[in-house]
Write a protein that holds these residues in place. Sequence first.
Motif, mmCIF file in Angstrom:
data_model
loop_
_atom_site.group_PDB
_atom_site.id
_atom_site.type_symbol
_atom_site.label_atom_id
_atom_site.label_comp_id
_atom_site.label_asym_id
_atom_site.label_seq_id
_atom_site.Cartn_x
_atom_site.Cartn_y
_atom_site.Cartn_z
ATOM 1 N N HIS A 208 -5.585 -3.027 -3.618
ATOM 2 C CA HIS A 208 -6.064 -1.646 -3.483
ATOM 3 C C HIS A 208 -7.253 -1.561 -2.529
ATOM 4 O O HIS A 208 -8.145 -0.749 -2.685
ATOM 5 C CB HIS A 208 -6.406 -1.021 -4.839
ATOM 6 C CG HIS A 208 -5.226 -0.896 -5.724
ATOM 7 N ND1 HIS A 208 -4.198 -0.021 -5.483
ATOM 8 C CD2 HIS A 208 -4.896 -1.545 -6.849
ATOM 9 C CE1 HIS A 208 -3.288 -0.129 -6.421
ATOM 10 N NE2 HIS A 208 -3.681 -1.049 -7.268
ATOM 11 N N ARG A 209 -7.241 -2.447 -1.575
ATOM 12 C CA ARG A 209 -8.270 -2.493 -0.544
ATOM 13 C C ARG A 209 -7.625 -3.161 0.670
ATOM 14 O O ARG A 209 -6.631 -3.858 0.545
ATOM 15 C CB ARG A 209 -9.483 -3.301 -1.005
ATOM 16 C CG ARG A 209 -9.139 -4.748 -1.320
ATOM 17 C CD ARG A 209 -10.359 -5.617 -1.565
ATOM 18 N NE ARG A 209 -9.993 -6.970 -1.919
ATOM 19 C CZ ARG A 209 -9.556 -7.898 -1.091
ATOM 20 N NH1 ARG A 209 -9.396 -7.637 0.184
ATOM 21 N NH2 ARG A 209 -9.243 -9.107 -1.513
ATOM 22 N N PRO A 210 -8.197 -2.955 1.828
ATOM 23 C CA PRO A 210 -7.663 -3.657 2.997
ATOM 24 C C PRO A 210 -7.787 -5.169 2.827
ATOM 25 O O PRO A 210 -8.746 -5.661 2.235
ATOM 26 C CB PRO A 210 -8.548 -3.170 4.142
ATOM 27 C CG PRO A 210 -9.135 -1.893 3.659
ATOM 28 C CD PRO A 210 -9.282 -2.047 2.176
ATOM 29 N N MET A 211 -6.793 -5.875 3.342
ATOM 30 C CA MET A 211 -6.810 -7.339 3.309
ATOM 31 C C MET A 211 -6.668 -7.862 4.730
ATOM 32 O O MET A 211 -5.939 -7.297 5.538
ATOM 33 C CB MET A 211 -5.662 -7.891 2.454
ATOM 34 C CG MET A 211 -5.808 -7.656 0.974
ATOM 35 S SD MET A 211 -4.404 -8.335 0.028
ATOM 36 C CE MET A 211 -4.705 -10.091 0.157
ATOM 37 N N ARG A 212 -7.328 -8.953 4.984
ATOM 38 C CA ARG A 212 -7.206 -9.602 6.287
ATOM 39 C C ARG A 212 -5.951 -10.454 6.318
ATOM 40 O O ARG A 212 -5.409 -10.860 5.282
ATOM 41 C CB ARG A 212 -8.449 -10.432 6.566
ATOM 42 C CG ARG A 212 -9.689 -9.533 6.694
ATOM 43 C CD ARG A 212 -10.911 -10.300 6.976
ATOM 44 N NE ARG A 212 -10.910 -10.663 8.399
ATOM 45 C CZ ARG A 212 -11.983 -11.057 9.052
ATOM 46 N NH1 ARG A 212 -13.146 -11.154 8.439
ATOM 47 N NH2 ARG A 212 -11.921 -11.362 10.326
ATOM 48 N N PHE A 213 -5.495 -10.738 7.526
ATOM 49 C CA PHE A 213 -4.281 -11.507 7.741
ATOM 50 C C PHE A 213 -4.309 -12.823 6.965
ATOM 51 O O PHE A 213 -3.353 -13.174 6.271
ATOM 52 C CB PHE A 213 -4.106 -11.771 9.247
ATOM 53 C CG PHE A 213 -2.829 -12.463 9.604
ATOM 54 C CD1 PHE A 213 -1.705 -11.736 9.943
ATOM 55 C CD2 PHE A 213 -2.751 -13.852 9.617
ATOM 56 C CE1 PHE A 213 -0.524 -12.375 10.286
ATOM 57 C CE2 PHE A 213 -1.579 -14.495 9.951
ATOM 58 C CZ PHE A 213 -0.459 -13.750 10.289
ATOM 59 N N LYS A 214 -5.401 -13.553 7.089
ATOM 60 C CA LYS A 214 -5.507 -14.872 6.435
ATOM 61 C C LYS A 214 -5.480 -14.753 4.909
ATOM 62 O O LYS A 214 -4.976 -15.650 4.232
ATOM 63 C CB LYS A 214 -6.778 -15.609 6.890
ATOM 64 C CG LYS A 214 -6.715 -16.077 8.316
ATOM 65 C CD LYS A 214 -5.645 -17.135 8.501
ATOM 66 C CE LYS A 214 -5.649 -17.684 9.905
ATOM 67 N NZ LYS A 214 -4.548 -18.616 10.144
ATOM 68 N N GLU B 13 -7.397 -5.694 9.571
ATOM 69 C CA GLU B 13 -7.118 -5.520 8.143
ATOM 70 C C GLU B 13 -5.843 -4.710 7.964
ATOM 71 O O GLU B 13 -5.495 -3.882 8.805
ATOM 72 C CB GLU B 13 -8.276 -4.813 7.452
ATOM 73 C CG GLU B 13 -9.559 -5.615 7.467
ATOM 74 C CD GLU B 13 -10.717 -4.889 6.810
ATOM 75 O OE1 GLU B 13 -11.651 -5.577 6.380
ATOM 76 O OE2 GLU B 13 -10.700 -3.639 6.730
ATOM 77 N N TYR B 14 -5.196 -4.959 6.843
ATOM 78 C CA TYR B 14 -3.952 -4.285 6.495
ATOM 79 C C TYR B 14 -4.083 -3.682 5.109
ATOM 80 O O TYR B 14 -4.689 -4.290 4.220
ATOM 81 C CB TYR B 14 -2.783 -5.285 6.493
ATOM 82 C CG TYR B 14 -2.570 -5.933 7.831
ATOM 83 C CD1 TYR B 14 -1.691 -5.380 8.754
ATOM 84 C CD2 TYR B 14 -3.254 -7.092 8.184
ATOM 85 C CE1 TYR B 14 -1.495 -5.962 9.996
ATOM 86 C CE2 TYR B 14 -3.071 -7.693 9.414
ATOM 87 C CZ TYR B 14 -2.190 -7.122 10.313
ATOM 88 O OH TYR B 14 -2.007 -7.703 11.542
ATOM 89 N N GLU B 15 -3.496 -2.507 4.936
ATOM 90 C CA GLU B 15 -3.444 -1.910 3.601
ATOM 91 C C GLU B 15 -2.181 -1.068 3.484
ATOM 92 O O GLU B 15 -1.555 -0.700 4.473
ATOM 93 C CB GLU B 15 -4.686 -1.098 3.289
ATOM 94 C CG GLU B 15 -4.871 0.157 4.091
ATOM 95 C CD GLU B 15 -6.130 0.909 3.679
ATOM 96 O OE1 GLU B 15 -6.284 1.226 2.485
ATOM 97 O OE2 GLU B 15 -6.959 1.170 4.564
ATOM 98 N N LEU B 16 -1.819 -0.781 2.248
ATOM 99 C CA LEU B 16 -0.621 0.000 1.984
ATOM 100 C C LEU B 16 -0.847 1.475 2.285
ATOM 101 O O LEU B 16 -1.942 1.999 2.093
ATOM 102 C CB LEU B 16 -0.207 -0.137 0.511
ATOM 103 C CG LEU B 16 0.182 -1.532 0.034
ATOM 104 C CD1 LEU B 16 0.553 -1.479 -1.437
ATOM 105 C CD2 LEU B 16 1.308 -2.106 0.866
ATOM 106 N N THR B 17 0.210 2.121 2.716
ATOM 107 C CA THR B 17 0.198 3.577 2.888
ATOM 108 C C THR B 17 0.605 4.219 1.565
ATOM 109 O O THR B 17 1.033 3.533 0.620
ATOM 110 C CB THR B 17 1.209 4.003 3.967
ATOM 111 O OG1 THR B 17 2.524 3.640 3.525
ATOM 112 C CG2 THR B 17 0.900 3.362 5.311
#
Length: 125
Positions: A40-46, A86-90
């Motif tokens: 429920h937060r942005p996550m980095r690729f690694k 960073e990646y997060e869900l829409t």
Amino acid sequence: MDIQGKIRDLHFPNCPIRNVIARIGDRWSILVLLTLDPAHRPMRFKEIQAAIPDISQKMLTRTLRDLEADGFVIRQAYAEVPPRVEYELTDRARSLTPLLHNLVAWAAANLPGIVKDRERYSKKR
């Protein structure tokens, strides 16, 4: 895949359900979505890669790009040194994840029976 970015099924090329299922039903997409879900937060690729240790960098990159193209993932790049992405869900992906959790629960509940059936089937052959 055709020039419009749609996955084409040779037998049913206009089936929208197959088009969506083909994307999220590949080997890695569900795992990536479920990895991003509890954060429920942005996550980095690694971080994502560490949570799915058997995915290669190339496949994670491709999967994230595909999920971004379909509006399941937001990619945010920051102009920093070193660069940060960073990646997060829409919201679309968040509406899907409860269904994926149900699928995972169903698979866990049925796995013992499936394994027994596979073993029984193998012995017949």
